[in-house]
Motif scaffolding. Structure first.
Motif, PDB file in Angstrom:
ATOM      1  N   PHE A 205      -5.507 -14.112  -6.510  1.00  0.00           N
ATOM      2  CA  PHE A 205      -4.287 -14.221  -7.301  1.00  0.00           C
ATOM      3  C   PHE A 205      -4.185 -13.115  -8.342  1.00  0.00           C
ATOM      4  CE2 PHE A 205      -1.632 -16.452 -10.588  1.00  0.00           C
ATOM      5  CZ  PHE A 205      -0.504 -16.595  -9.809  1.00  0.00           C
ATOM      6  N   ALA A 206      -5.341 -12.608  -8.817  1.00  0.00           N
ATOM      7  CA  ALA A 206      -5.361 -11.594  -9.866  1.00  0.00           C
ATOM      8  C   ALA A 206      -5.174 -10.181  -9.327  1.00  0.00           C
ATOM      9  CB  ALA A 206      -6.679 -11.683 -10.642  1.00  0.00           C
ATOM     10  N   ARG A 207      -5.137 -10.002  -8.013  1.00  0.00           N
ATOM     11  CA  ARG A 207      -5.043  -8.655  -7.446  1.00  0.00           C
ATOM     12  C   ARG A 207      -3.699  -8.000  -7.776  1.00  0.00           C
ATOM     13  NH1 ARG A 207      -8.731  -7.171  -3.655  1.00  0.00           N
ATOM     14  NH2 ARG A 207     -10.211  -8.774  -2.987  1.00  0.00           N
ATOM     15  N   PRO A 208      -3.719  -6.675  -7.928  1.00  0.00           N
ATOM     16  CA  PRO A 208      -2.467  -5.955  -8.219  1.00  0.00           C
ATOM     17  C   PRO A 208      -1.390  -6.169  -7.163  1.00  0.00           C
ATOM     18  CG  PRO A 208      -4.365  -4.538  -8.596  1.00  0.00           C
ATOM     19  CD  PRO A 208      -4.891  -5.785  -7.944  1.00  0.00           C
ATOM     20  N   ALA A 209      -1.801  -6.402  -5.925  1.00  0.00           N
ATOM     21  CA  ALA A 209      -0.819  -6.585  -4.846  1.00  0.00           C
ATOM     22  C   ALA A 209       0.071  -7.792  -5.081  1.00  0.00           C
ATOM     23  CB  ALA A 209      -1.539  -6.740  -3.498  1.00  0.00           C
ATOM     24  N   PHE A 210      -0.372  -8.714  -5.970  1.00  0.00           N
ATOM     25  CA  PHE A 210       0.393  -9.924  -6.220  1.00  0.00           C
ATOM     26  C   PHE A 210       1.076  -9.882  -7.582  1.00  0.00           C
ATOM     27  CE2 PHE A 210      -2.823 -11.820  -3.222  1.00  0.00           C
ATOM     28  CZ  PHE A 210      -1.933 -11.918  -2.172  1.00  0.00           C
ATOM     29  N   SER A 211       1.589  -8.732  -7.939  1.00  0.00           N
ATOM     30  CA  SER A 211       2.229  -8.609  -9.248  1.00  0.00           C
ATOM     31  C   SER A 211       3.419  -9.550  -9.396  1.00  0.00           C
ATOM     32  CB  SER A 211       2.679  -7.163  -9.475  1.00  0.00           C
ATOM     33  OG  SER A 211       3.597  -6.769  -8.458  1.00  0.00           O
ATOM     34  N   ARG A 212       4.070  -9.898  -8.294  1.00  0.00           N
ATOM     35  CA  ARG A 212       5.249 -10.756  -8.354  1.00  0.00           C
ATOM     36  C   ARG A 212       4.896 -12.241  -8.240  1.00  0.00           C
ATOM     37  NH1 ARG A 212      10.731  -9.214  -5.662  1.00  0.00           N
ATOM     38  NH2 ARG A 212      11.320 -10.538  -7.425  1.00  0.00           N
ATOM     39  N   VAL A 213       3.618 -12.528  -7.968  1.00  0.00           N
ATOM     40  CA  VAL A 213       3.236 -13.923  -7.807  1.00  0.00           C
ATOM     41  C   VAL A 213       3.289 -14.667  -9.130  1.00  0.00           C
ATOM     42  CG1 VAL A 213       1.407 -15.455  -6.975  1.00  0.00           C
ATOM     43  CG2 VAL A 213       1.826 -13.310  -5.832  1.00  0.00           C
ATOM     44  N   GLY A 214       3.339 -13.924 -10.245  1.00  0.00           N
ATOM     45  CA  GLY A 214       3.488 -14.574 -11.535  1.00  0.00           C
ATOM     46  C   GLY A 214       4.761 -15.390 -11.617  1.00  0.00           C
TER      47      GLY A 214
ATOM     48  N   VAL B 105       0.841  -1.206   0.000  1.00  0.00           N
ATOM     49  CA  VAL B 105       0.000   0.000   0.000  1.00  0.00           C
ATOM     50  C   VAL B 105       0.872   1.250   0.000  1.00  0.00           C
ATOM     51  CG1 VAL B 105      -1.698   1.335   1.317  1.00  0.00           C
ATOM     52  CG2 VAL B 105      -1.934  -1.144   1.149  1.00  0.00           C
ATOM     53  N   VAL B 106       1.868   1.269   0.880  1.00  0.00           N
ATOM     54  CA  VAL B 106       2.764   2.425   0.969  1.00  0.00           C
ATOM     55  C   VAL B 106       3.493   2.654  -0.355  1.00  0.00           C
ATOM     56  CG1 VAL B 106       4.855   3.315   2.074  1.00  0.00           C
ATOM     57  CG2 VAL B 106       3.059   2.257   3.462  1.00  0.00           C
ATOM     58  N   GLU B 107       3.988   1.577  -0.947  1.00  0.00           N
ATOM     59  CA  GLU B 107       4.719   1.701  -2.210  1.00  0.00           C
ATOM     60  C   GLU B 107       3.829   2.244  -3.321  1.00  0.00           C
ATOM     61  OE1 GLU B 107       6.182  -2.212  -2.812  1.00  0.00           O
ATOM     62  OE2 GLU B 107       7.646  -2.106  -1.174  1.00  0.00           O
ATOM     63  N   GLU B 108       2.569   1.814  -3.370  1.00  0.00           N
ATOM     64  CA  GLU B 108       1.661   2.305  -4.399  1.00  0.00           C
ATOM     65  C   GLU B 108       1.300   3.773  -4.182  1.00  0.00           C
ATOM     66  OE1 GLU B 108      -1.719  -0.180  -4.899  1.00  0.00           O
ATOM     67  OE2 GLU B 108      -0.534  -1.968  -5.390  1.00  0.00           O
ATOM     68  N   ILE B 109       1.095   4.162  -2.924  1.00  0.00           N
ATOM     69  CA  ILE B 109       0.801   5.568  -2.649  1.00  0.00           C
ATOM     70  C   ILE B 109       2.002   6.433  -3.008  1.00  0.00           C
ATOM     71  CG2 ILE B 109       0.384   7.244  -0.802  1.00  0.00           C
ATOM     72  CD1 ILE B 109      -1.376   5.158   0.558  1.00  0.00           C
ATOM     73  N   ARG B 110       3.189   5.969  -2.668  1.00  0.00           N
ATOM     74  CA  ARG B 110       4.396   6.736  -2.980  1.00  0.00           C
ATOM     75  C   ARG B 110       4.572   6.894  -4.481  1.00  0.00           C
ATOM     76  NH1 ARG B 110       8.096   3.719  -0.338  1.00  0.00           N
ATOM     77  NH2 ARG B 110       7.932   4.967   1.572  1.00  0.00           N
TER      78      ARG B 110
ATOM     79  N   PHE C 202      -1.862   9.483   4.700  1.00  0.00           N
ATOM     80  CA  PHE C 202      -2.174   8.127   5.161  1.00  0.00           C
ATOM     81  C   PHE C 202      -0.999   7.188   4.876  1.00  0.00           C
ATOM     82  CE2 PHE C 202      -4.346   3.970   4.106  1.00  0.00           C
ATOM     83  CZ  PHE C 202      -4.594   3.611   5.423  1.00  0.00           C
ATOM     84  N   GLY C 203      -0.415   7.312   3.682  1.00  0.00           N
ATOM     85  CA  GLY C 203       0.742   6.496   3.335  1.00  0.00           C
ATOM     86  C   GLY C 203       1.928   6.780   4.245  1.00  0.00           C
ATOM     87  N   ARG C 204       2.132   8.052   4.571  1.00  0.00           N
ATOM     88  CA  ARG C 204       3.233   8.428   5.465  1.00  0.00           C
ATOM     89  C   ARG C 204       3.011   7.821   6.861  1.00  0.00           C
ATOM     90  NH1 ARG C 204       2.366  13.565   5.625  1.00  0.00           N
ATOM     91  NH2 ARG C 204       3.327  13.912   3.581  1.00  0.00           N
TER      92      ARG C 204
END
Length: 440
Positions: free
Chosen positions: A391-400, A57-62, A117-119
């Motif tokens: 599995f399709a969620r953006p948070a799992f981009s590396r799960v591929g 979440v923090v990385e995406e907000i940043r 919020f991210g901070r």
């Protein structure tokens, strides 16, 4: 930000033997949150995965890629995982759901609020002192983000369970009923005042509670849910009625278990049974088997679940940075010659699929030299859609990067004996598991 209201902290009301007696009864109550949630062995598995999710979440907000919607966001993934914890966190996602008529919580449309919020999350992820967490809460409160109140403490609990108690309506009701306080919902200063009282309550009854504030929060949750009647302490007649009520509750605890307790027991039994199937199949196929360290002593088939299995992880796995997470993976099959992980299995009967994926991702990315391959999510037949959606969620981009497969209970139940008798290696298991491919 003004100082917490001293009149509301309720600390002067926490002494007396009746509180200790109530906590003792709560600990013994088979349907209360102490036994159905706090001692639930799956509970601790979520801590690391939720931390990883909040980092996303923090990385995406940043990077300004978080977007302006809750649905499908990395935050929804984390909060959904929290809400899947048993009764204490049920409904935790309500505070973060976008309410279009009220335009709250205002972290989706207002970029400045989103950054604040991210901070806040980033600071709390990196904190190494209780005072730093409290300062981060005060800094967030100073921003006055509409609709973002103390419900965010539920995120912090999974980062710092010995500093931050969870928060919801039932916990507040329980605290007010127990202490005579008047804590209001929705205000951080009221939450911090309540936190002071909770710290004192926890210190006063530390031997019956825990350093982990989940215990005292579960106690307050059950009180606030009306599970236990409390005495009107200023009247002798009311106190006698309280004793009678307490005797009645104790008698009920010795009878038929509540529906919640029965359901929790059935879920854990099924989880253990599936682990036992996978254990036995792995041993029959010639692998060494590792059982999750927190499940190893569970009773199974007249013995322990870990009978015939490894007592320690192979040296290469034990030495890597993700070893603490790897030890919690439900079942590992270890190649006897190479000592590599031939297959990893996460059984997701009712728990968050998210946390299982994160543990296997830690295994895949935390070891060198190709020591881990073939990853299986083992779940009831009716959870396949949920598995694929997570599995399709953006948070799992590396799960591929994982060769992740879905293994349905029915397939394992129907074919495991044949595979054990006539199979070799992983061929039979791969044949009954379905690949989970990410959509480009």
């Amino acid at each position: 930000m003004r100082s917490p209201p001293q009149a509301n902290d309720g600390r002067r009301r926490l002494d007396g033997p009746w509180v200790a007696n109530l906590i003792r009864h709560w600990r013994e109550d088979s349907g209360a949150s102490y036994r159905t949630w706090f001692l639930w062995e799956e509970r601790i598995k979520n801590f690391r995965s939720i931390r990883r999710g909040l980092q996303a979440v923090v990385e995406e907000i940043r990077a300004d890629t978080f977007g302006n919607a809750y649905r499908g966001s990395s935050l929804e993934t984390v909060v959904h995982s929290i809400a899947e914890q048993r009764q204490v966190f049920r409904g935790a996602d309500h505070a973060f759901l976008w309410k279009p008529k009220l335009r709250i919580p205002d972290i989706y449309e207002d970029r400045a609020n989103q950054v604040a919020f991210g901070r806040f999350l980033d600071t709390c992820l990196c904190c190494n002192a209780e005072a730093h967490v409290l300062a981060a809460i005060r800094a967030l409160d100073d921003v006055r983000i509409k609709g973002l109140g103390p419900a965010a403490a539920n995120l912090l609990y999974f980062l710092h369970p010995t500093w931050v108690p969870p928060f919801n309506t039932a916990i507040v009701k329980g605290y007010n009923a127990l202490t005579g306080a008047n804590v209001k919902l929705g205000r951080w200063d009221e939450y911090l005042a309540m936190r002071r009282g909770i710290v004192d309550l926890n210190i006063e009854h530390r031997a019956l509670l825990s350093n982990d504030f989940g215990a005292v929060a579960g106690f307050l949750f059950d009180v606030g849910s009306g599970r236990y009647p409390l005495p009107e302490r200023d009247a002798e007649v009311a106190l006698a009625r309280w004793r009678a009520d307490l005797d009645r509750v104790r008698a009920e605890a010795g009878g038929t278990p509540s529906k919640a307790a029965v359901a929790a027991g059935e879920a854990d039994h099924t989880h253990t049974e599936i682990q036992g199937w996978i254990r036995d199949l792995g041993l029959a196929l010639g692998f060494d088997v590792w059982i999750a360290s927190n499940d190893a002593s569970r009773p199974y088939a007249g013995g322990r679940l870990s009978d015939g299995c490894l007592a320690r992880l192979p040296e290469g796995l034990a030495a890597n940075g993700s070893a603490d997470t790897v030890r919690l993976i439900d079942v590992l099959w270890i190649d006897k010659a190479s000592r590599d992980v031939a297959a990893a299995f996460e059984v997701e009967h009712t728990t968050s699929i998210y946390s299982g994926i994160v543990r296997m991702l830690d295994l895949a990315l935390g070891v060198e030299g190709g020591m881990a391959r073939n990853f299986f999510l083992v779940a009831p037949d009716n959870r396949e859609e949920d598995v694929r959606a997570q599995f399709a969620r953006p948070a799992f981009s590396r799960v591929g990067e994982l060769d992740l497969r879905y293994l349905a209970y029915s397939e394992l139940r129907g074919h495991r004996e044949t595979i054990a008798r006539f199979g070799s290696g992983l061929k039979g298991v791969l044949a009954i598991a379905r690949p989970i491919a990410r959509t480009p």
